[in-house]
Design a protein around this motif. Structure first.
Motif, PDB file in Angstrom:
ATOM      1  N   SER A 212     119.509  74.449  79.500  1.00  0.00           N
ATOM      2  CA  SER A 212     120.640  75.339  79.248  1.00  0.00           C
ATOM      3  C   SER A 212     120.833  75.660  77.777  1.00  0.00           C
ATOM      4  O   SER A 212     121.646  76.524  77.435  1.00  0.00           O
ATOM      5  CB  SER A 212     121.928  74.719  79.801  1.00  0.00           C
ATOM      6  OG  SER A 212     122.231  73.508  79.128  1.00  0.00           O
TER       7      SER A 212
ATOM      8  N   ARG B 119     125.001  73.514  83.579  1.00  0.00           N
ATOM      9  CA  ARG B 119     124.522  73.177  82.235  1.00  0.00           C
ATOM     10  C   ARG B 119     124.765  71.718  81.871  1.00  0.00           C
ATOM     11  O   ARG B 119     124.040  71.155  81.053  1.00  0.00           O
ATOM     12  CB  ARG B 119     125.183  74.086  81.207  1.00  0.00           C
ATOM     13  CG  ARG B 119     126.697  74.081  81.234  1.00  0.00           C
ATOM     14  CD  ARG B 119     127.260  75.072  80.238  1.00  0.00           C
ATOM     15  NE  ARG B 119     128.683  75.296  80.442  1.00  0.00           N
ATOM     16  CZ  ARG B 119     129.428  76.008  79.627  1.00  0.00           C
ATOM     17  NH1 ARG B 119     128.892  76.560  78.558  1.00  0.00           N
ATOM     18  NH2 ARG B 119     130.709  76.187  79.871  1.00  0.00           N
ATOM     19  N   SER B 120     125.767  71.072  82.478  1.00  0.00           N
ATOM     20  CA  SER B 120     125.959  69.648  82.206  1.00  0.00           C
ATOM     21  C   SER B 120     124.858  68.819  82.845  1.00  0.00           C
ATOM     22  O   SER B 120     124.599  67.685  82.422  1.00  0.00           O
ATOM     23  CB  SER B 120     127.324  69.189  82.740  1.00  0.00           C
ATOM     24  OG  SER B 120     127.411  69.399  84.143  1.00  0.00           O
TER      25      SER B 120
ATOM     26  N   GLY C  18     126.867  80.563  80.447  1.00  0.00           N
ATOM     27  CA  GLY C  18     126.713  79.178  80.034  1.00  0.00           C
ATOM     28  C   GLY C  18     126.671  79.061  78.521  1.00  0.00           C
ATOM     29  O   GLY C  18     127.557  79.545  77.810  1.00  0.00           O
ATOM     30  N   ASN C  19     125.624  78.424  78.009  1.00  0.00           N
ATOM     31  CA  ASN C  19     125.459  78.293  76.560  1.00  0.00           C
ATOM     32  C   ASN C  19     124.843  79.523  75.926  1.00  0.00           C
ATOM     33  O   ASN C  19     124.716  79.577  74.696  1.00  0.00           O
ATOM     34  CB  ASN C  19     124.577  77.076  76.248  1.00  0.00           C
ATOM     35  CG  ASN C  19     125.250  75.762  76.604  1.00  0.00           C
ATOM     36  OD1 ASN C  19     126.461  75.611  76.441  1.00  0.00           O
ATOM     37  ND2 ASN C  19     124.479  74.802  77.097  1.00  0.00           N
TER      38      ASN C  19
ATOM     39  N   THR D  76     129.462  73.136  76.493  1.00  0.00           N
ATOM     40  CA  THR D  76     130.090  72.502  77.648  1.00  0.00           C
ATOM     41  C   THR D  76     131.426  71.910  77.229  1.00  0.00           C
ATOM     42  O   THR D  76     131.497  71.177  76.238  1.00  0.00           O
ATOM     43  CB  THR D  76     129.196  71.392  78.215  1.00  0.00           C
ATOM     44  OG1 THR D  76     127.906  71.943  78.500  1.00  0.00           O
ATOM     45  CG2 THR D  76     129.794  70.799  79.474  1.00  0.00           C
TER      46      THR D  76
ATOM     47  N   THR E  23     139.814  68.250  81.677  1.00  0.00           N
ATOM     48  CA  THR E  23     138.677  69.004  81.175  1.00  0.00           C
ATOM     49  C   THR E  23     139.193  70.275  80.514  1.00  0.00           C
ATOM     50  O   THR E  23     139.764  71.124  81.175  1.00  0.00           O
ATOM     51  CB  THR E  23     137.720  69.378  82.313  1.00  0.00           C
ATOM     52  OG1 THR E  23     137.291  68.189  82.955  1.00  0.00           O
ATOM     53  CG2 THR E  23     136.520  70.130  81.773  1.00  0.00           C
TER      54      THR E  23
ATOM     55  N   ASP F  33     125.669  73.427  72.252  1.00  0.00           N
ATOM     56  CA  ASP F  33     126.164  73.017  73.567  1.00  0.00           C
ATOM     57  C   ASP F  33     127.638  73.395  73.666  1.00  0.00           C
ATOM     58  O   ASP F  33     128.482  72.863  72.937  1.00  0.00           O
ATOM     59  CB  ASP F  33     125.987  71.510  73.745  1.00  0.00           C
ATOM     60  CG  ASP F  33     126.337  71.064  75.157  1.00  0.00           C
ATOM     61  OD1 ASP F  33     126.732  71.919  75.977  1.00  0.00           O
ATOM     62  OD2 ASP F  33     126.214  69.859  75.451  1.00  0.00           O
TER      63      ASP F  33
ATOM     64  N   ARG G 180     120.807  69.680  80.553  1.00  0.00           N
ATOM     65  CA  ARG G 180     121.309  69.698  79.179  1.00  0.00           C
ATOM     66  C   ARG G 180     120.318  70.283  78.201  1.00  0.00           C
ATOM     67  O   ARG G 180     120.699  70.756  77.131  1.00  0.00           O
ATOM     68  CB  ARG G 180     121.706  68.285  78.756  1.00  0.00           C
ATOM     69  CG  ARG G 180     122.863  67.700  79.547  1.00  0.00           C
ATOM     70  CD  ARG G 180     123.225  66.308  79.074  1.00  0.00           C
ATOM     71  NE  ARG G 180     123.588  66.323  77.676  1.00  0.00           N
ATOM     72  CZ  ARG G 180     123.036  65.539  76.759  1.00  0.00           C
ATOM     73  NH1 ARG G 180     122.064  64.708  77.103  1.00  0.00           N
ATOM     74  NH2 ARG G 180     123.409  65.592  75.508  1.00  0.00           N
TER      75      ARG G 180
END
Length: 363
Positions: free
Chosen positions: A201, A194-195, A221-222, A279, A346, A277, A198
């Motif tokens: 996702s 997903r990064s 993911g999102n 992420t 992270t 988002d 962008r």
């Protein structure tokens, strides 16, 4: 068997059947069994459809029709006679399918159905395909638009990178993003990267999965859930057994469910927004740097002739020590494997607070 025994057996059978009906229907398990949830149909030019009968089903809220397919046919028919004949036939089919699309749209909207169109993404220039879709479907502000990514073979289907460009172009031309149609393989690939993707996702997910339960699939993911779930198609629907049948259609029609009531779906249509988002943010954590090396003062050169040679050697030795000290200092600062290098962390715990702004303002 007595009447009392028969009634007891019927009651037991009824109780056992309840979990398989609307009582057990959830967002991820046979939601189409719940009569309160909205149904969406999608089809293409070869489906035989009686839209008046379809509109008689109060759960059927919208119809998504195939619009364009890949790149448009060539404007000039060239080559030998066989190639020219094939080109002319292609154009005839193209014109007929476009007229059928426009006719069905007018009739469906007149009957109170919400309307949408999707583009089947194939290998080729994504911007040219986006222009083809807009020219073919002529999407109106109240109509859903979607991009259909059938697989990950970029020699056959539109690549995910090209799909990103397609979505951005649609947003720039129509003021809203398309919905993403994807099976589990494609959706998982996008969610895991997903990064990198962008936009894809964060598009509303039109999820194709032909099984009664998808527990454990989301969050992905999102995507906390699907926006639309395509659960029935010609592969799992026959004359004898079908998950959901709609009067006015054959077994080759695609049937979808939305986790909303029909009224809620009408208000949310055409779903052209970006999702949040999720992420995790990456923050570089500053750490202590090594101190600059302490170098003694440069020795004074002697003025007497007899000590000149000794003084020159001392000055050169001092310069060598200074260069070596700064070389070690620089290696400590630049070596990423050293303990004093920047440590990227992270973690979702450092996520920025939500801001009061639309989520679809990337472009």
């Amino acid at each position: 068997m007595s009447v009392r025994t028969c009634l007891a057996a019927v009651c037991v059978f009824t109780v056992q059947m309840l979990p398989l009906s609307e009582a057990a229907a959830t967002e991820f398990f046979r939601p189409w069994a719940d009569p309160k949830r909205a149904i969406v149909l999608d089809g293409y030019e070869h489906n035989v459809i009686d839209l008046q009968k379809v509109a008689g089903n109060k759960r059927v809220t919208a119809f998504i029709h195939k619009g364009s397919d890949g790149l448009p046919p060539p404007w000039r028919c060239e080559g030998n006679e066989t190639e020219k004949a094939f080109c002319r036939t292609t154009w005839q089919r193209y014109v007929i399918s476009k007229e059928l699309y426009q006719t069905r749209r007018a009739l469906a909207k007149n009957l109170g159905l919400k309307w949408g169109a999707y583009h089947l993404g194939r290998a080729g220039d994504p911007l040219e395909q986006a222009r083809h879709f807009i020219d073919f479907a002529d999407p109106q502000p109240d109509e859903l638009v979607a991009i259909d990514i059938e697989g990950l073979d970029s020699e056959k289907w539109m690549s995910l990178e090209d799909a990103e460009r397609f979505a951005v172009y649609i947003r720039s031309e129509l003021g809203r993003y398309p919905v993403l149609y994807a099976n589990d393989v494609v959706a998982r690939k996008i969610a895991e990267n997903r990064s990198r993707y962008r936009i894809l996702s964060r598009l509303p997910l039109w999820y194709a999965r032909f099984k009664p339960a998808i527990r454990g699939v989301f969050p992905k993911g999102n995507w906390d859930s699907y926006q639309i779930w395509q659960f029935s198609h010609i592969g799992n629907c026959t004359e004898k057994r079908c998950a959901y049948r709609v009067a006015g259609t054959d077994t080759d029609i695609d049937v979808n469910v939305v986790d909303m009531t029909p009224d809620q779906l009408r208000l949310a249509w055409p779903l052209g927004h970006l999702l949040e988002d999720k992420t995790p943010f990456v923050y570089p954590i500053p750490v202590a740097r090594p101190d600059r090396p302490a170098i003694e003062d440069r020795p004074d050169l002697p003025v007497t002739r007899w000590a000149f040679e000794w003084g020159t050697q001392e000055a050169l030795s001092w310069r060598r020590r200074k260069v070596e000290a700064y070389r070690q200092y620089a290696s400590l600062r630049l070596d990423p494997a050293s303990a004093t290098a920047i440590d990227p962390v992270t973690t979702a715990a450092f996520r920025e607070p939500a801001q009061d702004r639309p989520v679809n303002d990337l472009y």
